[in-house]
Design an enzyme around this catalytic site. Structure first.
Site, PDB file in Angstrom:
ATOM      1  N   ASP A  52       9.448 -10.063  -1.760  1.00 60.65           N
ATOM      2  CA  ASP A  52       9.001  -8.732  -2.187  1.00 60.65           C
ATOM      3  C   ASP A  52       7.894  -8.897  -3.227  1.00 60.65           C
ATOM      4  OD1 ASP A  52      10.262  -9.473  -4.596  1.00 60.65           O
ATOM      5  OD2 ASP A  52      12.121  -8.463  -4.028  1.00 60.65           O
ATOM      6  N   ASP A  54       6.526  -7.501  -7.025  1.00 59.54           N
ATOM      7  CA  ASP A  54       6.859  -6.765  -8.242  1.00 59.54           C
ATOM      8  C   ASP A  54       5.560  -6.447  -8.963  1.00 59.54           C
ATOM      9  OD1 ASP A  54       9.829  -7.361  -8.062  1.00 59.54           O
ATOM     10  OD2 ASP A  54       9.009  -9.389  -8.183  1.00 59.54           O
ATOM     11  N   ASP A 128      10.679 -15.321 -17.689  1.00 58.61           N
ATOM     12  CA  ASP A 128      11.551 -16.493 -17.762  1.00 58.61           C
ATOM     13  C   ASP A 128      10.802 -17.820 -17.641  1.00 58.61           C
ATOM     14  OD1 ASP A 128      11.047 -15.850 -15.103  1.00 58.61           O
ATOM     15  OD2 ASP A 128      13.148 -15.723 -14.485  1.00 58.61           O
TER      16      ASP A 128
HETATM   17  P1  ATP Z   1      12.313 -13.489  -6.117  1.00 66.83           P
HETATM   18  O1  ATP Z   1      12.013 -12.003  -6.080  1.00 66.83           O
HETATM   19  O2  ATP Z   1      11.561 -14.280  -5.124  1.00 66.83           O
HETATM   20  O3  ATP Z   1      13.755 -13.799  -6.150  1.00 66.83           O
HETATM   21  P2  ATP Z   1      11.070 -13.252  -8.683  1.00 66.83           P
HETATM   22  O4  ATP Z   1      10.516 -14.296  -9.630  1.00 66.83           O
HETATM   23  O5  ATP Z   1      10.088 -12.252  -8.171  1.00 66.83           O
HETATM   24  O6  ATP Z   1      11.759 -14.042  -7.529  1.00 66.83           O
HETATM   25  P3  ATP Z   1      12.568 -11.004  -9.642  1.00 66.83           P
HETATM   26  O7  ATP Z   1      14.014 -10.928  -9.935  1.00 66.83           O
HETATM   27  O8  ATP Z   1      11.998 -10.187  -8.552  1.00 66.83           O
HETATM   28  O9  ATP Z   1      12.269 -12.556  -9.399  1.00 66.83           O
HETATM   29  O10 ATP Z   1      11.820 -10.686 -11.003  1.00 66.83           O
HETATM   30  C1  ATP Z   1      10.406 -10.483 -11.071  1.00 66.83           C
HETATM   31  C2  ATP Z   1       9.868 -11.154 -12.320  1.00 66.83           C
HETATM   32  O11 ATP Z   1      10.478 -10.568 -13.483  1.00 66.83           O
HETATM   33  C3  ATP Z   1      10.178 -12.636 -12.452  1.00 66.83           C
HETATM   34  O12 ATP Z   1       9.239 -13.415 -11.757  1.00 66.83           O
HETATM   35  C4  ATP Z   1      10.086 -12.844 -13.925  1.00 66.83           C
HETATM   36  O13 ATP Z   1       8.759 -12.908 -14.367  1.00 66.83           O
HETATM   37  C5  ATP Z   1      10.695 -11.568 -14.464  1.00 66.83           C
HETATM   38  N1  ATP Z   1      12.138 -11.705 -14.677  1.00 66.83           N
HETATM   39  C6  ATP Z   1      13.131 -11.380 -13.823  1.00 66.83           C
HETATM   40  N2  ATP Z   1      14.334 -11.629 -14.343  1.00 66.83           N
HETATM   41  C7  ATP Z   1      14.119 -12.110 -15.578  1.00 66.83           C
HETATM   42  C8  ATP Z   1      14.957 -12.536 -16.653  1.00 66.83           C
HETATM   43  N3  ATP Z   1      16.278 -12.513 -16.510  1.00 66.83           N
HETATM   44  N4  ATP Z   1      14.369 -12.968 -17.783  1.00 66.83           N
HETATM   45  C9  ATP Z   1      13.032 -12.966 -17.917  1.00 66.83           C
HETATM   46  N5  ATP Z   1      12.189 -12.598 -16.952  1.00 66.83           N
HETATM   47  C10 ATP Z   1      12.715 -12.169 -15.800  1.00 66.83           C
HETATM   48 MG    MG Z   2      10.605 -10.545  -6.933  1.00 68.24          MG
END
Ligand code: ATP
Ligand code: MG
Length: 498
Positions: A52, A54, A128
């Protein structure tokens, strides 16, 4: 901070979904900054297909709502953000975060509210991992890289931003995320993080709400890399925090289910995380059934009670939703029915709503070496591909086998014969009922003995989920004992509640 040209890093508008482009464009036109951030940028750089996209912006959630109107929903209290719906896609839009204030953290340092708005510079250090902290502006073909994220991508390094102890204490879920990304990307976990990924740290996961942990477990199960992830969960002692009653060991059954789940995802098929929970909790369920039977419960009562008990205890760690609980119990409770079906029941069983999942479960068990399935996994496997005539023939054959087994049993009562014998002379038509219906019937007919036995065992097992702040709901609790009123259809229509 360095500004990269997105097209030099392998990114282009053509790789984006129309929905994310519309979100960025709409926010820009309304006068706000907006970027694609997180996994979308990271995965595109790695040549992967992002699950997805963001977005992040300097607009506050209410300004985002004003911009998108009814297409926008604000969610979250601890971490407020906007969900924007474009066509069939949903884009998560966050607002730049500033560092949390001291007063908004728990005694253990966990951030209770993270809703202080900030600048893009403050926002990047709140993310993160360095590889998740790039800001892509597709309409300008630029990427803002504040912390050498691009280098870490090239060197395949997972680095946490800031001090690992503080960042894990602020949000223990980050420990799950490290392992998930390590499994998914095959990146090396930074030494500074490895040093602090110890049981004293992972135990902080107990502070996190079981609902959030369930959501994380869903992401773990559906990331397509369960096979790599499970050993990491064990190695870093995260497993015990999530699945307290499941021994930290990848059994052949669990491994097969993980391979199967990953394969389905690679083939673009959907997966139901509840299925993997059913696999994980199968051994604790069987143990509980045995324990209850030893205490004097009948087989049927023991199975019903064990299903409720095991799921209720798991819910203290990860809050499995009600509909998933029903799914899991149906899959478990259909196992004996698939292993020793009554002859006349076979056609109806194969069209039962839960048949496919229950059969997959049985087949996996059998292929993982279970012998108490008596080859019925393979039997159903073949049965499904037969024509109607052929199905009738194999059912007749199965029936003849039942009769032979029963005769053998009568001739030699001590002989061990296939379980199926027990249903032999129950020839009457059986209407399949769902677990929900069965549970309802069970609840009203449950003997007080069942409840008493379960309560006794509960107290003896308490140590495994000894959460001093949360009392385990035992079998005598009003919720467990609650009986549903059976209402006639006309009463429902008339709005009467008896
Ligand atoms: P995926 O969607 O592929 O699982 P993602 O990195 O996009 O991985 P998401 O949960 O969609 O993960 O979160 C989007 C972004 O928000 C992350 O890439 C990160 O920058 C931030 N993020 C999400 N969760 C946290 C957290 N617990 N602490 C700090 N930053 C976070
Ligand atoms: Mg994501």
């Amino acid at each position: 901070m360095q500004t990269l040209r997105a097209s030099d890093c392998g990114l282009s508008i053509a790789l984006l979904s129309p929905a994310i482009l519309e979100v960025i464009d709409t926010l820009n036109k309304a006068g706000y900054e907006a970027y694609i951030v997180g996994g979308g940028v990271r995965d595109l750089m790695l040549g992967l297909h992002p699950k997805d996209f963001d977005a992040v912006t300097n607009a506050t959630p209410s300004q985002i709502r004003d911009t998108f109107g009814r297409r926008c929903r604000i969610i979250g209290r601890r971490f407020e953000l906007a969900h924007v719906f474009i066509g069939r896609e949903m884009i998560e839009v966050a607002t730049f975060r500033a560092p949390p204030k001291k007063a908004q953290t728990s005694a253990m340092g966990m951030v209770l509210r993270d809703n202080a708005w900030g600048t893009i510079k403050q926002d990047f250090s709140r993310r993160d991992f360095s590889i998740n902290a790039m800001y892509y502006q597709p309409l300008k073909d630029t990427i803002f890289d504040f912390c050498h994220s691009y280098d870490d991508i090239k060197q395949q390094k997972l680095k946490l931003l800031g001090d690992p102890v503080q960042r894990f204490e602020e949000d223990p879920v980050r420990m799950l995320r490290v392992l998930r990304f390590a499994a998914k990307l095959g990146f090396e976990i930074d030494e500074a993080m490895l040093k602090v990924l110890v049981p004293e740290m992972t135990v902080l996961l107990r502070e996190v709400s079981p609902h959030r942990l369930y959501d994380e477990s869903q992401k773990m199960f559906s990331a397509g890399h369960l096979t790599e992830l499970l050993p990491l969960l064990i190695e870093y002692q995260v497993w015990q925090q999530l699945f307290a009653d499941v021994p930290p060991h990848v059994s052949t059954f669990i491994e097969r289910a993980a391979i199967n789940t990953d394969q389905r995802i690679k083939q673009g098929k959907s997966i139901n995380p509840a299925f993997f929970y059913a696999v994980l909790l199968w051994e604790p369920y069987l143990e509980r059934v045995e324990l209850l039977k030893e205490k004097g419960l009948s087989d049927v009562d023991a199975r019903t009670q064990a299903g409720m008990d095991v799921l209720r205890r798991q819910a203290l760690r990860t809050a499995i939703p009600r509909y998933s609980e029903h799914f899991i119990r149906e899959v478990w409770e259909m196992q004996p029915r698939l292993i020793s079906p009554r002859t006349r029941q076979i056609p109806a069983l194969s069209t039962h709503a839960r048949f496919r999942a229950a059969y997959d479960f049985l087949y996996l068990r059998e292929n993982a070496g279970a012998t108490d399935t008596h080859g019925m996994g393979q039997w159903w496997h073949e049965y499904q591909d037969l024509s109607t005539d052929q199905k009738e023939k194999v059912i007749q054959k199965y029936n003849r086998q039942l009769i032979r087994d029963k005769r053998k049993q009568q001739a030699n009562p001590d002989a061990i014969v296939n379980d199926v014998k027990v249903h032999m002379d129950d020839g009457d038509d059986v209407v399949l009922s769902t677990v929900a219906e069965q549970a309802r019937k069970k609840r009203s007919s449950f003997s007080s003995k069942s409840a008493r036995v379960a309560a006794e065992i509960d107290s003896s097992l308490e140590h495994a989920v000894n959460r001093p702040d949360k009392k385990v709901v035992d079998a005598n609790h009003p919720i467990t004992r609650r009986r549903r009123k059976v209402r006639e259809q006309f009463q429902v229509e008339m709005g009467r509640s008896t």
